[in-house]
Design a protein around this motif. Structure first.
Motif, mmCIF file in Angstrom:
data_model
loop_
_atom_site.group_PDB
_atom_site.id
_atom_site.type_symbol
_atom_site.label_atom_id
_atom_site.label_comp_id
_atom_site.label_asym_id
_atom_site.label_seq_id
_atom_site.Cartn_x
_atom_site.Cartn_y
_atom_site.Cartn_z
ATOM 1 N N GLU A 182 0.853 -1.188 0.000
ATOM 2 C CA GLU A 182 0.000 0.000 0.000
ATOM 3 C C GLU A 182 0.889 1.237 0.000
ATOM 4 O OE1 GLU A 182 -3.771 1.856 2.532
ATOM 5 O OE2 GLU A 182 -2.792 0.007 3.174
ATOM 6 N N ARG A 221 -9.153 4.022 -1.409
ATOM 7 C CA ARG A 221 -8.108 3.153 -1.950
ATOM 8 C C ARG A 221 -8.365 2.842 -3.420
ATOM 9 N NH1 ARG A 221 -8.238 1.138 3.415
ATOM 10 N NH2 ARG A 221 -6.146 1.103 4.364
ATOM 11 N N ARG A 226 -5.035 6.189 -1.750
ATOM 12 C CA ARG A 226 -4.059 5.216 -1.285
ATOM 13 C C ARG A 226 -4.022 4.130 -2.353
ATOM 14 N NH1 ARG A 226 -2.795 5.331 4.177
ATOM 15 N NH2 ARG A 226 -3.967 6.893 5.372
ATOM 16 N N VAL A 249 -2.993 0.482 -3.819
ATOM 17 C CA VAL A 249 -2.655 -0.872 -3.393
ATOM 18 C C VAL A 249 -2.100 -1.622 -4.600
ATOM 19 C CG1 VAL A 249 -3.528 -3.031 -2.434
ATOM 20 C CG2 VAL A 249 -4.449 -0.846 -1.631
ATOM 21 N N ARG A 296 -9.397 -6.545 0.279
ATOM 22 C CA ARG A 296 -10.233 -5.351 0.496
ATOM 23 C C ARG A 296 -10.913 -5.406 1.861
ATOM 24 N NH1 ARG A 296 -15.619 -4.148 0.145
ATOM 25 N NH2 ARG A 296 -16.120 -6.243 -0.619
ATOM 26 N N GLN A 321 -10.341 -2.557 4.597
ATOM 27 C CA GLN A 321 -11.365 -1.519 4.788
ATOM 28 C C GLN A 321 -12.778 -2.060 4.973
ATOM 29 O OE1 GLN A 321 -10.377 0.581 1.064
ATOM 30 N NE2 GLN A 321 -12.374 0.008 0.260
ATOM 31 N N TRP A 339 -13.847 -0.218 -3.199
ATOM 32 C CA TRP A 339 -12.700 0.562 -3.635
ATOM 33 C C TRP A 339 -12.713 0.705 -5.155
ATOM 34 C CZ3 TRP A 339 -8.095 -3.026 -1.732
ATOM 35 C CH2 TRP A 339 -8.178 -4.272 -2.360
#
Length: 424
Positions: free
Chosen positions: A40, A53, A83, A85, A129, A133, A138
């Protein structure tokens, strides 16, 4: 499931490494497991913010995620609001590896690799995922094969997606591998024409190299023999803006004086080896046709069979030499040492008939996730017509057709990601 986190900083980035245990077969959550790795990345100074994300799905198959110190233009643009990933898809990078060493002891290697296609990658992403979160969706950005996986994602787990962005990655949803490679050979002919129009003197030089390889047992610095047909695979560089000219700069230093006449230079041979060797990404070769396999019809070495329809690629036919593109052939599993131990596995996959469907056509037709896709008119790897046909079958998908970008457009130009974000 484990999640071992390590955080570090460099070059204005804050990176956190995640390693997760996932089932090999997601239909058997209590069965054998493997690990997947994800990194990340957030811009320094923004690590404390509640940013959405974005999952990057790398091209391939069998390619690890880009590393932050060498990523394309898209990453810096994405870090302005996300963010990011970076997922090492199963079998690649720091995920549990699948290569000639780790697969050597597996009697079931072909069956094992059936779990390394887009459907399994999507299910890995969903576990990741939820770990990162919870139930919040996302954004996914899929490049090339990553776009294929994104379409699988839209059919398999659309609830996990806030929006989907695809670049150079809209495959045929129902076509056979033969359809894919038949179109690919036509595009590769056109790419050869563009290359030799730019560098007309390279045609003679390439034919000199091929003639020399036909008459001599030439070894690359690794000890591997360089055959004419392996030399022809250098055309894979024609597909991206970042590599289109690389063959020219190899050919210009091809020959040096030897005792008995001109010989191929170490500089040339080392450069060729860095392109043709599949040691860093063996799954690219092993799974290349399997990513198109659905239903009861085997791929049966499609690229090799379809090549017979295009005699212009026959170096022994007497015409001008042409380079091949993104095609994998059974003879590669005899000439590339990284692939030799995987020959039986690749052959078993080529003749497999019980492949499950990769795309849920009904769910794609009823899609409610915002989707934007960049389609490149001159894409050598993904057919433009196939892409637009697929786009018409995904409800709400908006396309941007670029006349100038090549397959790596999102890596070369941050404006491509800008365009996709605005479309979505």
């Amino acid at each position: 499931m484990t999640d071992d986190q390590i955080t570090y900083r460099h070059s204005g980035l804050v990176c956190t490494d995640h390693t997760l245990d996932v089932p090999l077969d997601h239909a058997r959550p209590d069965g054998p497991g493997i690990s997947v790795f994800a990194r990340e990345v957030v811009a320094e100074g923004m690590e404390g913010r509640e940013l959405p994300r974005l999952l990057w799905l790398q091209g391939g198959p069998g390619g690890r995620a880009e590393r932050p110190n060498a990523a394309g233009a898209w990453l810096r643009r994405a870090l302005k609001e996300f963010r990011v990933v970076l997922l090492d898809q199963r079998g690649t990078g720091r995920s549990t590896p699948a290569d000639r060493t780790t697969l050597a002891g597996r009697a079931d290697a072909a069956q094992y690799l059936t779990y390394f296609r887009a459907d399994s990658i999507v299910r890995d992403a969903e576990l990741l995922r939820r770990r990162l979160q919870g139930d919040r969706p996302w954004t996914v950005l899929g490049q090339s094969f990553g776009g294929f996986a994104t379409l699988t994602y839209l059919g398999l787990a659309p609830e996990g997606l806030d929006r989907a962005l695809i670049t150079g990655g809209l495959p045929t949803l129902t076509g056979h591998a033969d359809d894919v490679y038949r179109a690919a050979y036509r595009r590769t002919v056109a790419a050869n024409d563009r290359y030799f129009e730019r560098y007309p003197l390279d045609r003679v030089l390439a034919e000199r190299v091929a003639a020399h390889l036909a008459d001599h047992d030439v070894r690359m610095p690794s000890g591997e023999r360089l055959s004419v047909r392996r030399f022809q695979t250098l055309g894979i560089t024609f597909g991206t803006a970042s590599a289109f000219d690389s063959l020219h700069y190899l050919l210009e230093c091809a020959f040096v004086p030897g005792r008995g006449g001109p010989v191929l230079s170490d500089t040339f041979l080392r450069g060729v080896d860095s392109v043709v060797s599949l040691a860093p990404r063996p799954l690219y070769a092993v799974l290349h046709e399997a990513i198109y396999a659905q239903g009861g019809r085997p791929t049966a070495w499609s690229a090799e069979r379809v090549r017979a329809e295009f005699p212009e690629f026959d170096a022994a036919a007497g015409g001008p030499l042409r380079f091949t593109g993104e095609m994998m052939y059974p003879w590669m599993f005899e000439e590339d040492p990284a692939l030799v131990p995987l020959k039986a596995t690749a052959d078993a996959l080529a003749h497999r008939t019980d492949w499950p469907a990769l795309y849920d056509l009904d769910r794609l037709a009823a899609n409610t996730v915002p989707v934007a896709a960049a389609v490149y008119r001159q894409d050598m790897y993904v057919d433009h017509d196939h892409a637009l046909t697929t786009a018409s079958r995904v409800r709400g998908l908006r396309t941007w057709v670029s006349e100038t970008h090549l397959h790596d457009g999102v890596k070369a130009d941050p404006g491509v990601l800008d365009r996709l974000l605005s479309l979505s």
